[in-house]
Design a protein around this motif. Structure first.
Motif, short mmCIF file in Angstrom:
data_model
loop_
_atom_site.label_atom_id
_atom_site.label_comp_id
_atom_site.label_asym_id
_atom_site.label_seq_id
_atom_site.Cartn_x
_atom_site.Cartn_y
_atom_site.Cartn_z
N GLU A 19 0.83 -1.20 0.00
CA GLU A 19 0.00 0.00 0.00
C GLU A 19 0.87 1.26 0.00
O GLU A 19 0.53 2.26 -0.65
CB GLU A 19 -0.93 -0.02 1.21
CG GLU A 19 -2.03 -1.07 1.12
CD GLU A 19 -2.81 -1.22 2.41
OE1 GLU A 19 -3.94 -1.73 2.37
OE2 GLU A 19 -2.28 -0.84 3.48
N ILE A 20 1.97 1.20 0.72
CA ILE A 20 2.90 2.34 0.75
C ILE A 20 3.48 2.58 -0.64
O ILE A 20 3.52 3.70 -1.14
CB ILE A 20 4.03 2.10 1.78
CG1 ILE A 20 3.46 2.12 3.20
CG2 ILE A 20 5.12 3.16 1.64
CD1 ILE A 20 4.46 1.71 4.27
N ARG A 21 3.94 1.50 -1.27
CA ARG A 21 4.55 1.63 -2.60
C ARG A 21 3.52 2.09 -3.64
O ARG A 21 3.81 2.93 -4.49
CB ARG A 21 5.16 0.30 -3.03
CG ARG A 21 5.79 0.31 -4.41
CD ARG A 21 6.55 -0.96 -4.68
NE ARG A 21 7.75 -1.04 -3.85
CZ ARG A 21 8.92 -0.48 -4.18
NH1 ARG A 21 9.03 0.20 -5.32
NH2 ARG A 21 9.94 -0.58 -3.39
N LYS A 22 2.30 1.57 -3.56
CA LYS A 22 1.25 1.95 -4.51
C LYS A 22 0.92 3.44 -4.38
O LYS A 22 0.77 4.15 -5.38
CB LYS A 22 0.00 1.10 -4.27
CG LYS A 22 -1.13 1.39 -5.24
CD LYS A 22 -2.32 0.47 -4.98
CE LYS A 22 -3.45 0.76 -5.96
NZ LYS A 22 -4.62 -0.12 -5.69
N ASP A 54 10.96 7.50 1.24
CA ASP A 54 12.31 7.11 1.66
C ASP A 54 12.30 6.60 3.10
O ASP A 54 13.03 5.68 3.45
CB ASP A 54 13.25 8.32 1.52
CG ASP A 54 14.67 7.98 1.93
OD1 ASP A 54 15.25 7.09 1.31
OD2 ASP A 54 15.17 8.61 2.87
N VAL A 55 11.48 7.20 3.94
CA VAL A 55 11.41 6.81 5.35
C VAL A 55 10.49 5.59 5.53
O VAL A 55 10.86 4.60 6.14
CB VAL A 55 10.92 7.98 6.22
CG1 VAL A 55 10.67 7.52 7.67
CG2 VAL A 55 11.94 9.11 6.21
N LEU A 56 9.29 5.64 4.98
CA LEU A 56 8.30 4.61 5.27
C LEU A 56 8.56 3.30 4.54
O LEU A 56 8.02 2.25 4.92
CB LEU A 56 6.90 5.12 4.90
CG LEU A 56 6.43 6.36 5.66
CD1 LEU A 56 5.00 6.71 5.27
CD2 LEU A 56 6.54 6.16 7.17
N SER A 57 9.40 3.32 3.51
CA SER A 57 9.72 2.08 2.81
C SER A 57 10.90 1.36 3.43
O SER A 57 11.21 0.23 3.04
CB SER A 57 10.04 2.36 1.33
OG SER A 57 11.19 3.19 1.22
N ASP A 58 11.55 1.99 4.39
CA ASP A 58 12.69 1.40 5.08
C ASP A 58 12.25 0.97 6.48
O ASP A 58 11.80 1.81 7.28
CB ASP A 58 13.84 2.41 5.16
CG ASP A 58 15.10 1.80 5.76
OD1 ASP A 58 15.09 1.52 6.98
OD2 ASP A 58 16.09 1.65 5.03
#
Length: 324
Positions: A19-22, A54-58
């Motif tokens: 969901e974050i990436r989408k 950058d923050v939420l995908s890590d």
């Protein structure tokens, strides 16, 4: 910059990685500078979206952000030298129990006034300090483009012999692109191919991300693979199995002649050295041909009678050793 990365991407705090990436890809496409060349607001929003992703995908950055909020964001994710600025290490002298010397951050012991106050402290962390930032050193706003993950399924023969396949990549700018990807000889199912610089474009002059391609292999109608070994079931006639024969068998590198010894039973495996998977480096594997006796349909009554006579005189009992 928006104070909350979740609000920036328009997602909840329980959002999954997908969901974050989408959400990121949709917003990045919407505000991409290529599509909004003269829109300063769009440019700012695009940077906010990049920073939030950058923050939420890590996983580590996200965990720290959830704990410390915008303070953590202002300090660049706490990635000084690959460790958090709050972590401790062995003590070897005054102030040595932490990863940084507070005097260095304020410009050599002059206090907040000498170094410009807490703003300079935050800048030190944003640049990553002496150890470098998690996304690479550089001026504020410059960061590496995001990697793109892609999955493809290639034909069995292409995986064995190598080749080239075309894949379509959807870019944030809305411009789809077709790339030709070289498949290495003997690649195994699940392996990844990295195409450097073919991921999402960087914003602000940093390096572009990479394209990570996971390769799956389509099954073959007749051949199966076990590492460098190839297995194939080879049908033979009853006469060929009884009298012996020389038959043609296809392999990845051409047709070979396989010798069937007289009296070969169904299920017998014949090994052919060097005719399996031949990787780019190392010795090739072997081919195992499993014999399968095929009884022809439509036998005449005369032939059936001859077989019955042969069976009546047969003293061999093939299931005599069969036990539960």
């Amino acid at each position: 910059m928006a104070s909350d990365h979740y609000e920036t991407l328009g997602i909840s705090r329980s959002a999954t990685d997908d969901e974050i990436r989408k959400a990121y890809r949709g917003l990045a496409r919407k505000y991409h500078p290529d599509l909004n060349p003269d829109d300063a607001t769009a440019k700012k929003r695009f940077q906010e979206v990049q920073d939030a992703f950058d923050v939420l995908s890590d996983e580590q950055k996200k965990s720290m952000y959830d704990r410390y909020g915008s303070n953590y964001d202002a300090m660049g994710g706490g990635a000084r030298g690959g460790r958090s600025p709050w972590s401790t290490g062995p003590s070897t002298g005054p102030g040595a129990n932490v990863d940084f010397d507070i005097n260095d951050l304020f410009g050599g012991g002059g206090g907040a006034a000498a170094g410009g106050g807490f703003a300079d402290l935050f800048k030190q962390f944003t640049r990553g300090g002496a150890g470098g930032g998690a996304r690479g050193p550089g001026p504020a706003g410059v960061q590496r483009g995001q990697d793109i993950e892609h999955t493809i399924t290639v034909p069995f023969a292409t995986a064995v012999l190598g080749g080239e396949v075309g894949i379509g990549i959807e870019r944030p700018s809305g411009k789809d692109e077709t790339l030709n990807v070289k498949i290495p000889i003997g690649i195994e199912d699940g392996k990844k191919i990295r195409l450097r610089g073919q991921g999402d474009a960087s914003y602000g002059g940093g390096p572009d991300g990479d394209l990570l391609i996971t390769v799956h292999i389509a099954p073959h109608r007749h051949f199966t693979r076990r590492g460098k070994r190839l297995d194939v079931v080879v049908p033979v006639s009853l006469a060929e199995a009884m009298r012996g024969a020389k038959i043609d068998v296809p392999t990845p590198r051409g047709t070979i002649t396989l010798t069937i010894p007289p009296g070969t039973s169904s299920g017998k495996k014949l090994r052919v050295r060097g005719q399996g998977i031949a990787p780019k480096e190392g010795e090739p594997g072997d081919l195992y041909a499993e014999i399968q006796i095929e009884v022809p349909p439509g036998l005449s009554d005369d032939v059936r009678e001859q077989i019955a006579v042969l069976a009546d005189t047969e003293t061999f009992h093939p299931r005599s050793e069969l036990r539960w």
